[in-house]
Design an enzyme around this catalytic site. Structure first.
Site, PDB file in Angstrom:
ATOM      1  N   ASP A  48       0.860  -1.176  -0.073  1.00 41.68           N
ATOM      2  CA  ASP A  48       0.167  -0.033   0.352  1.00 41.68           C
ATOM      3  C   ASP A  48       1.280   1.534   0.080  1.00 41.68           C
ATOM      4  OD1 ASP A  48       0.902  -0.278   2.943  1.00 41.68           O
ATOM      5  OD2 ASP A  48      -0.988   0.206   3.573  1.00 41.68           O
ATOM      6  N   SER A  49       2.615   0.593   0.239  1.00 45.35           N
ATOM      7  CA  SER A  49       3.361   1.870   0.003  1.00 45.35           C
ATOM      8  C   SER A  49       3.013   2.934  -1.810  1.00 45.35           C
ATOM      9  CB  SER A  49       4.679   2.045   0.155  1.00 45.35           C
ATOM     10  OG  SER A  49       5.105   0.312  -0.574  1.00 45.35           O
ATOM     11  N   ASP A  87      -1.293  -6.478  -0.467  1.00 50.85           N
ATOM     12  CA  ASP A  87      -1.134  -6.047   0.990  1.00 50.85           C
ATOM     13  C   ASP A  87      -2.976  -5.205   1.412  1.00 50.85           C
ATOM     14  OD1 ASP A  87       0.076  -4.748   2.905  1.00 50.85           O
ATOM     15  OD2 ASP A  87       1.124  -2.951   1.688  1.00 50.85           O
ATOM     16  N   LYS A 116      -0.607  -9.431   3.062  1.00 55.76           N
ATOM     17  CA  LYS A 116      -0.541  -9.326   4.046  1.00 55.76           C
ATOM     18  C   LYS A 116      -0.736  -7.581   4.186  1.00 55.76           C
ATOM     19  CE  LYS A 116       2.913  -6.415   3.611  1.00 55.76           C
ATOM     20  NZ  LYS A 116       2.331  -4.505   4.981  1.00 55.76           N
ATOM     21  N   GLU A 118      -0.957  -5.745   8.567  1.00 53.20           N
ATOM     22  CA  GLU A 118      -0.670  -5.092   9.870  1.00 53.20           C
ATOM     23  C   GLU A 118      -0.604  -5.679  11.139  1.00 53.20           C
ATOM     24  OE1 GLU A 118       0.182  -1.302   8.686  1.00 53.20           O
ATOM     25  OE2 GLU A 118       1.400  -1.452   6.831  1.00 53.20           O
ATOM     26  N   GLU A 185       9.292  -4.873  10.687  1.00 51.26           N
ATOM     27  CA  GLU A 185       9.814  -3.456  10.266  1.00 51.26           C
ATOM     28  C   GLU A 185      11.346  -2.959  11.282  1.00 51.26           C
ATOM     29  OE1 GLU A 185       6.888  -1.631   7.625  1.00 51.26           O
ATOM     30  OE2 GLU A 185       8.528   0.420   7.145  1.00 51.26           O
TER      31      GLU A 185
HETATM   32  O1  KIV Z   1       3.397  -0.867   1.801  1.00 44.76           O
HETATM   33  C1  KIV Z   1       4.422  -1.543   1.762  1.00 44.76           C
HETATM   34  O2  KIV Z   1       5.853  -1.514   1.119  1.00 44.76           O
HETATM   35  C2  KIV Z   1       4.883  -2.106   3.132  1.00 44.76           C
HETATM   36  C3  KIV Z   1       5.601  -2.037   3.612  1.00 44.76           C
HETATM   37  C4  KIV Z   1       6.960  -0.624   4.431  1.00 44.76           C
HETATM   38  C5  KIV Z   1       6.597  -3.125   3.906  1.00 44.76           C
HETATM   39  O3  KIV Z   1       3.905  -3.034   3.430  1.00 44.76           O
END
Ligand code: KIV
Length: 289
Positions: A48-49, A87, A116, A118, A185
């Site tokens: 989600d980055s 994500d 993924k 969090e 992280e």
């Molecule tokens: O979204 C992302 O790129 C991430 C990384 C910061 C681990 O979750």
């Protein structure tokens, strides 16, 4: 990599068993994913980055499922063998198990290999629900950008006994809930080493040192493409593509101003007879004097 077999969960577990590290980068588009595949990168995170790197958002908080679907499907068109983790964006899994399973399923239906999310022990029931639906879940612990407000900014985690204990309880809880592997992280290397001793499944790191089964880096950071103030110490900058891009655009502007582009070699040709017919036709229509 033409002759490489598809990277699967058993392949990742075998790599851990044989002490062979994996390479993991983020990608959000077809071109980067294709280059990663050709270079032989093992895993891609459609993070989600992407909301920050690709869309200029200030954080990941406002990234939507629809945006993640667009990033993920673009990446999947570029890969054959890379293991692709998609994500789950903020609020796509926090509210209920039903939401979590439905949204994870949407990302899997595109062709992802895992999702993924969090969080630690508080996410155990979500991880179990998604795993029970047959979807591999990657846990993300330590610095979790979707909780930036709660964490008080981009800060190293696990630096006190309390923080270490919480991390350990979290990772044990998510592993018990079924997490297929973990991402840690921004944790000091020595603390990562202590946590590593307690987990069975692969543990990968981003900014968490060397005592892990593989490394993840945000591709925009390693390529020198990130626009903004976030500049993590743990990233090795392998290239400075933003400099190359800016210089390239400047050269293009100069060439246009100096009539250096386009040149003869950039022009399409036309048969002389056909050109004459076109010019005569224009004369018949009275379009030229
Ligand atoms: O979204 C992302 O790129 C991430 C990384 C910061 C681990 O979750």
């Amino acid at each position: 990599m033409a002759d490489r077999k598809k990277i699967t969960l058993p392949v990742l577990r075998n790599r851990k068993k044989n002490n062979k590290k994996i390479s993991w980068i983020t990608a959000y588009d077809f071109a980067t994913a294709s280059f990663a595949e050709e270079a032989g990168i093992d895993m891609i995170l459609v993070g989600d980055s992407g909301g920050m790197t690709m869309m200029g958002k200030p954080s990941t908080i406002s990234v939507t499922m629809d945006e993640m679907v667009m990033f993920t499907s673009s990446v999947l068109r570029g890969v054959k063998t890379c293991f692709v983790v998609a994500d789950m964006p903020f609020m796509s899994y926090q509210v209920s198990n039903e939401d979590a399973v439905r949204n994870a399923g949407r990302l899997m239906a595109l062709g992802s290999d895992a999702v993924k999310l969090e969080g630690g022990k508080e996410m155990a029931t979500r991880i179990k629900a998604i795993t029970d639906a047959g979807i591999p879940v990657v846990s993300h612990l330590g610095l979790t950008p979707q909780s930036l407000s709660q964490l008080g900014g981009y800060r190293v985690q696990g630096r006190s006994l309390t923080s270490f204990k919480n991390l350990l309880q979290d990772i044990l809880a998510v592993e018990k809930a079924g997490a297929a592997f973990h991402l840690l992280e921004c944790v000091p290397e020595e603390v990562t080493a202590e946590i590593y001793k307690h987990v069975k499944n692969p543990l990968y790191g981003i900014g968490s040192g060397r005592n892990v089964d593989g490394q993840l880096v945000i591709s925009h950071d390693m390529l020198g493409l990130f626009v903004g103030d976030v500049d993590p110490k743990f990233v090795k900058k392998y290239a400075n593509l933003s400099k190359i891009i800016k210089e390239t655009f400047s050269s293009y502007i100069d060439d246009i101003n100096n009539n250096e582009f386009p040149k003869e070699e950039h022009l399409y040709s036309i048969d002389g007879e056909d050109l004459k017919k076109i010019q005569d036709f224009r004369r018949v229509l009275g379009l030229c004097k």
